[in-house]
Design a protein around this motif. Structure first.
Motif, mmCIF file in Angstrom:
data_model
loop_
_atom_site.group_PDB
_atom_site.id
_atom_site.type_symbol
_atom_site.label_atom_id
_atom_site.label_comp_id
_atom_site.label_asym_id
_atom_site.label_seq_id
_atom_site.Cartn_x
_atom_site.Cartn_y
_atom_site.Cartn_z
ATOM 1 N N TYR A 1 3.105 5.746 -2.211
ATOM 2 C CA TYR A 1 4.075 6.523 -2.877
ATOM 3 C C TYR A 1 4.276 6.578 -4.839
ATOM 4 O O TYR A 1 4.544 7.840 -5.602
ATOM 5 C CB TYR A 1 5.978 5.682 -3.417
ATOM 6 C CG TYR A 1 7.290 6.317 -3.438
ATOM 7 C CD1 TYR A 1 7.725 7.812 -3.201
ATOM 8 C CD2 TYR A 1 7.503 5.629 -4.653
ATOM 9 C CE1 TYR A 1 8.484 8.407 -3.910
ATOM 10 C CE2 TYR A 1 8.812 6.412 -5.416
ATOM 11 C CZ TYR A 1 9.365 7.667 -5.139
ATOM 12 O OH TYR A 1 10.605 7.716 -5.077
ATOM 13 N N GLU A 2 3.799 5.722 -5.907
ATOM 14 C CA GLU A 2 3.826 6.220 -6.865
ATOM 15 C C GLU A 2 3.266 6.791 -7.560
ATOM 16 O O GLU A 2 2.832 7.185 -8.774
ATOM 17 C CB GLU A 2 3.932 3.925 -7.678
ATOM 18 C CG GLU A 2 5.011 3.082 -7.291
ATOM 19 C CD GLU A 2 4.030 2.284 -7.691
ATOM 20 O OE1 GLU A 2 3.231 1.231 -7.823
ATOM 21 O OE2 GLU A 2 5.717 1.061 -7.704
ATOM 22 N N THR A 3 1.664 6.810 -6.564
ATOM 23 C CA THR A 3 1.010 7.574 -7.225
ATOM 24 C C THR A 3 0.824 9.126 -6.936
ATOM 25 O O THR A 3 0.979 10.431 -7.144
ATOM 26 C CB THR A 3 -0.243 7.418 -6.174
ATOM 27 O OG1 THR A 3 -0.940 6.013 -6.486
ATOM 28 C CG2 THR A 3 -1.838 8.396 -6.562
ATOM 29 N N GLY A 4 1.658 9.606 -4.995
ATOM 30 C CA GLY A 4 1.520 10.795 -4.400
ATOM 31 C C GLY A 4 3.327 11.561 -4.556
ATOM 32 O O GLY A 4 3.163 12.063 -4.317
ATOM 33 N N GLY A 5 4.333 10.418 -5.028
ATOM 34 C CA GLY A 5 5.210 10.565 -4.911
ATOM 35 C C GLY A 5 6.521 11.686 -3.533
ATOM 36 O O GLY A 5 5.652 10.757 -1.938
ATOM 37 N N LEU B 1 5.622 10.395 0.579
ATOM 38 C CA LEU B 1 7.191 10.587 1.573
ATOM 39 C C LEU B 1 5.938 11.238 3.271
ATOM 40 O O LEU B 1 6.505 10.875 4.147
ATOM 41 C CB LEU B 1 7.364 9.996 0.997
ATOM 42 C CG LEU B 1 8.457 8.889 -0.057
ATOM 43 C CD1 LEU B 1 8.863 8.806 -0.299
ATOM 44 C CD2 LEU B 1 7.188 7.897 0.876
ATOM 45 N N ASP B 2 6.237 12.877 2.277
ATOM 46 C CA ASP B 2 6.415 13.982 3.531
ATOM 47 C C ASP B 2 5.253 13.374 5.070
ATOM 48 O O ASP B 2 5.516 13.486 5.697
ATOM 49 C CB ASP B 2 5.852 15.139 2.942
ATOM 50 C CG ASP B 2 6.750 15.536 2.004
ATOM 51 O OD1 ASP B 2 8.192 15.168 2.461
ATOM 52 O OD2 ASP B 2 6.688 16.446 1.253
ATOM 53 N N ASP B 3 4.336 12.630 3.922
ATOM 54 C CA ASP B 3 2.978 12.527 5.272
ATOM 55 C C ASP B 3 3.059 10.878 5.510
ATOM 56 O O ASP B 3 2.915 11.338 6.800
ATOM 57 C CB ASP B 3 1.728 12.041 4.307
ATOM 58 C CG ASP B 3 0.273 12.074 5.097
ATOM 59 O OD1 ASP B 3 0.422 12.943 6.284
ATOM 60 O OD2 ASP B 3 0.101 10.396 5.282
ATOM 61 N N ALA C 1 0.908 -0.792 0.211
ATOM 62 C CA ALA C 1 0.048 0.097 0.365
ATOM 63 C C ALA C 1 0.850 1.477 0.078
ATOM 64 O O ALA C 1 0.747 2.396 -0.557
ATOM 65 C CB ALA C 1 -0.748 -0.028 0.969
ATOM 66 N N GLU C 2 1.633 1.106 1.232
ATOM 67 C CA GLU C 2 3.223 2.329 0.478
ATOM 68 C C GLU C 2 4.132 2.388 -0.282
ATOM 69 O O GLU C 2 3.679 3.954 -1.030
ATOM 70 C CB GLU C 2 3.932 2.327 2.425
ATOM 71 C CG GLU C 2 2.895 2.440 3.862
ATOM 72 C CD GLU C 2 3.751 1.865 4.863
ATOM 73 O OE1 GLU C 2 3.872 1.977 5.914
ATOM 74 O OE2 GLU C 2 4.668 1.122 3.776
ATOM 75 N N VAL C 3 3.825 1.548 -0.702
ATOM 76 C CA VAL C 3 4.371 2.200 -2.140
ATOM 77 C C VAL C 3 4.089 2.501 -3.932
ATOM 78 O O VAL C 3 4.035 2.789 -3.820
ATOM 79 C CB VAL C 3 4.867 0.214 -3.419
ATOM 80 C CG1 VAL C 3 5.503 0.103 -4.451
ATOM 81 C CG2 VAL C 3 6.050 -0.459 -1.986
#
Length: 395
Positions: free
Chosen positions: A324-328, A332-334, A319-321
């Motif tokens: 990251y692929e969606t939100g860049g 990762l900041d969030d 889910a985290e990958v």
């Protein structure tokens, strides 16, 4: 309380000083055993006198730096020392609250110790179990250096790292190759770890021989005493070796390591091409890297208190990958904020349970991640920031 004051008064005094002679007489007069060794390089002499009463005196270059009072039997004392003669409390029945009343000071905590600050020295305690319950006190010590912030003198005889560095027969300096080999053996046996090492131990000689760096250093943490052994090779001058605590290790000077193509041999360059790779970072917040199998690893900084921070390293789940692929980087900041808010130093945190820094079995993976991001100066920035915080607190 007079004897407690005597323990404080001997700190920094020479072995022939009247107060030290008085203390030695009270402890038994003649030591049962004496351990004398060279510590670090440049070296100082550490001398440890053990008495049948259960007391010990540690001296550095002839000056007292610690007095230890063991309240349980030891290899050199059949019975523990009677603390009623020293602070007015029964030894192993003493609790931390009782000790606080006896020494008239508020308890503080540093590393694995509880301690009290008194008259330019520190009264340090070790408990085997809960410090609020009677019967768990193991040792009371009076030390010149602050527990948790400086190496404790009795760690000079640590069973894991106390005989390092390796010296020549004439004791005229450390033998670099033999010291590296000793560090490697203990690392491979799981006794030392180099998770946060500025330079991997395996690269130390190659980097030094390249002449590209003024100083190159490897750091390895001891599993027994928690000190960090720092072996430094200098472009000009002999090698040095010191034992330091974590905070000081992080503040030691660190140069950026040049690209491996400039100093590595053929096998080292080939290994780098197949290793974990840096992908991205947010200054002061997080680093992202990818391993050869495509897994993503995020190291996120967290703040535990105004004086303590650290980092949590996790392998991103599916889910985290996707996030990251969606939100860049914004995703990762969030994620980094969520990690910080979860108290990731604790196993109660979902991220804490995934934190590879807390997994001794993941030491090699953590070292690979550290190597992947070391050319990016976040680690150096954190050391500088920690140094500024310490200086600000001291001022």
């Amino acid at each position: 309380m007079r004897r407690l004051q005597l323990l404080l008064d001997v700190l920094g005094a020479g072995e022939d000083h009247p107060t030290v002679r008085e203390l030695v007489d009270l402890l038994g007069g003649t030591p049962v055993t004496t351990d004398e060794r060279l510590v670090d390089e440049p070296a100082h002499v550490s001398r440890r006198l053990s008495f049948a009463s259960g007391g010990e005196v540690v001296l550095h270059d002839g000056a007292v730096v610690a007095v230890l009072l063991h309240v349980r039997p030891t290899p050199f004392a059949r019975t523990g020392i009677d603390l009623r003669h020293w602070i007015g409390l029964a030894g192993r029945r003493a609790t931390l609250d009782g000790l606080a009343k006896a020494v008239d000071a508020r308890p503080r905590f540093g590393g694995r110790y509880a301690y009290f600050e008194r008259d330019g020295g520190f009264v340090r305690c070790i408990f085997d179990g809960r410090w609020r319950e009677p019967g768990n006190l193991v040792e009371l010590a009076v030390t010149l250096d602050q527990p948790g912030r400086a190496c404790q003198p009795d760690d000079d005889t640590c069973s894991v790292c106390g005989d390092l560095p390796v010296r020549g027969a004439a004791s005229d300096g450390l033998v670099v190759d033999a010291t590296i080999a000793a560090l490697q053996r203990r690392r491979d046996d799981g006794l030392l770890t180099e998770t946060y090492s500025p330079a991997p131990l395996a690269d130390l000689r190659l980097l030094h021989r390249s002449g590209l760096m003024e100083r190159v250093e490897s750091q390895l943490e001891c599993s027994a005493c928690r000190r960090i052994s720092a072996l430094t090779l200098h472009r000009e001058g002999p090698a040095t070796f010191v034992h330091v605590m974590y905070d000081e290790a992080r503040r030691r000077p660190m140069e950026a390591i040049p690209p491996v193509e400039q100093w590595g041999d053929a096998s080292r360059i080939a290994a780098a091409e197949e290793a974990m790779r840096y992908l991205d970072h947010r200054p002061g917040s997080w680093f992202l890297a990818r391993d050869p199998d495509g897994d993503l690893y995020l190291e996120s900084r967290y703040v535990r208190s105004s004086m303590v921070d650290g980092s949590c390293l996790v392998r991103l789940d599916a889910a985290e990958v996707e996030g990251y692929e969606t939100g860049g980087a914004e995703y990762l900041d969030d994620l980094a904020r969520r990690i910080d808010g979860s108290r990731p130093w604790s196993q109660d945190s979902p991220f804490g349970r995934r934190n590879l820094h807390l997994d001794r079995g993941a030491a090699d993976l953590v070292a690979e991640f550290t190597t992947a991001v070391r050319d990016h100066r976040w680690v150096a920035e954190q050391r500088q920031a920690a140094h500024r915080r310490v200086r600000s607190a001291e001022d």
